[in-house]
Design an enzyme around this catalytic site. Sequence first.
Site, PDB file in Angstrom:
ATOM      1  N   THR A  32      64.077  37.527 -16.817  1.00 59.52           N
ATOM      2  CA  THR A  32      62.845  36.738 -16.788  1.00 59.52           C
ATOM      3  C   THR A  32      62.062  36.637 -15.237  1.00 59.52           C
ATOM      4  OG1 THR A  32      63.564  35.393 -18.702  1.00 59.52           O
ATOM      5  CG2 THR A  32      61.853  34.327 -17.351  1.00 59.52           C
ATOM      6  N   SER A  34      58.614  37.360 -12.848  1.00 63.28           N
ATOM      7  CA  SER A  34      57.424  38.237 -12.428  1.00 63.28           C
ATOM      8  C   SER A  34      58.110  39.850 -12.392  1.00 63.28           C
ATOM      9  CB  SER A  34      56.897  37.831 -11.306  1.00 63.28           C
ATOM     10  OG  SER A  34      57.546  37.874  -9.971  1.00 63.28           O
ATOM     11  N   THR A  35      59.156  40.188 -11.529  1.00 60.46           N
ATOM     12  CA  THR A  35      59.475  41.499 -11.635  1.00 60.46           C
ATOM     13  C   THR A  35      60.066  41.942 -12.943  1.00 60.46           C
ATOM     14  OG1 THR A  35      60.420  40.515  -9.193  1.00 60.46           O
ATOM     15  CG2 THR A  35      61.067  42.755  -9.941  1.00 60.46           C
ATOM     16  N   ASP A  85      67.403  42.285 -14.533  1.00 65.49           N
ATOM     17  CA  ASP A  85      66.806  41.109 -14.090  1.00 65.49           C
ATOM     18  C   ASP A  85      66.473  40.896 -12.807  1.00 65.49           C
ATOM     19  OD1 ASP A  85      65.726  38.336 -14.503  1.00 65.49           O
ATOM     20  OD2 ASP A  85      67.641  37.452 -15.253  1.00 65.49           O
ATOM     21  N   ALA A  87      65.828  38.390  -8.958  1.00 62.02           N
ATOM     22  CA  ALA A  87      66.772  37.363  -8.664  1.00 62.02           C
ATOM     23  C   ALA A  87      65.768  36.418  -7.379  1.00 62.02           C
ATOM     24  CB  ALA A  87      68.062  37.642  -7.697  1.00 62.02           C
ATOM     25  N   ASP A  88      66.126  35.249  -7.031  1.00 60.10           N
ATOM     26  CA  ASP A  88      65.597  34.681  -5.891  1.00 60.10           C
ATOM     27  C   ASP A  88      66.130  34.905  -4.773  1.00 60.10           C
ATOM     28  OD1 ASP A  88      63.717  32.942  -7.618  1.00 60.10           O
ATOM     29  OD2 ASP A  88      65.217  32.284  -8.626  1.00 60.10           O
ATOM     30  N   GLY A 100      64.495  30.371 -10.686  1.00 63.22           N
ATOM     31  CA  GLY A 100      63.254  29.839  -9.958  1.00 63.22           C
ATOM     32  C   GLY A 100      62.081  29.747 -11.141  1.00 63.22           C
ATOM     33  N   GLY A 101      62.309  30.871 -12.074  1.00 58.82           N
ATOM     34  CA  GLY A 101      61.659  30.661 -13.489  1.00 58.82           C
ATOM     35  C   GLY A 101      62.148  29.639 -14.484  1.00 58.82           C
ATOM     36  N   GLU A 107      69.735  33.279 -19.080  1.00 59.86           N
ATOM     37  CA  GLU A 107      69.876  34.705 -18.412  1.00 59.86           C
ATOM     38  C   GLU A 107      71.332  34.829 -18.064  1.00 59.86           C
ATOM     39  OE1 GLU A 107      65.711  34.642 -15.677  1.00 59.86           O
ATOM     40  OE2 GLU A 107      67.735  33.662 -14.732  1.00 59.86           O
TER      41      GLU A 107
END
Length: 229
Positions: A32, A34-35, A85, A87-88, A100-101, A107
């Site tokens: 999940t 933007s990337t 996925d 990562a922050d 962050g999302g 996840e």
Amino acid sequence: MYTQDQLKAMVANAAAQEVMQLAPGSVLGVGTGSTANLFIDAIAPHAKHFRGAVSSSEASTARLKAHGFQILDCNQVKEIPIYVDGADEIDPQGHMLKGGGGALTREKIVAQLATKFICICDASKQVQVLGQFPLPVEVLPMASEQVKRELESLGATVSLRQKKEGGGVFVTDNQGWILDASHLTIANPVTLESQINQLPGVIANGLFARRKADLLLVSTHAGVQKVAY
Ligand code: 5RP
């Protein structure tokens, strides 16, 4: 020089190439953010290559479905070969800070089914020590104040996540709330992950240290690099 969006797209395309090496009919785990969204878009033309996808959020499920992917429930799948996925933050050992999302719990569940976790990000997410980014902790709403106090006793400054638009408390796909814990000293991510998980009312926390990344694809201005752990 590339923009951050271009760097994200580069690494998303590199991850698409990795997963296209899976045998036709494989099931894909999808993260999940933007990337991850750009990754979904990159594999969209190849949706029929996969039997389906196990998704980590309602948002990713909607995007995958719009591209023609069959969505499989976690309970229908014993293992998946690859989970992709963002990562922050990611440290040199492959431990990640995520959420962050707000999708950290799902996840974690999907990542746990995966043989290989491929983390995709741009180089700004690489850190020596996790914790510059506030650590998200998903809680049952009734426990939010007591978990907040526990996190504060560990040295954190804690805020209850609010919706970005419209006001009000941010509510996760699981009807949980998110406490964002800043200023934690994360010297040992594996230990801290377990310690926070022990607090009654915690659903999950954003340290992905026990189940860390197996492969990092990281985009830089010199191209996409691979780091195996
Ligand atoms: C969502 C996540 C994301 O993977 C993380 O926040 C990175 O997001 P982005 O790719 O938008 O920078 O953990 O819960």
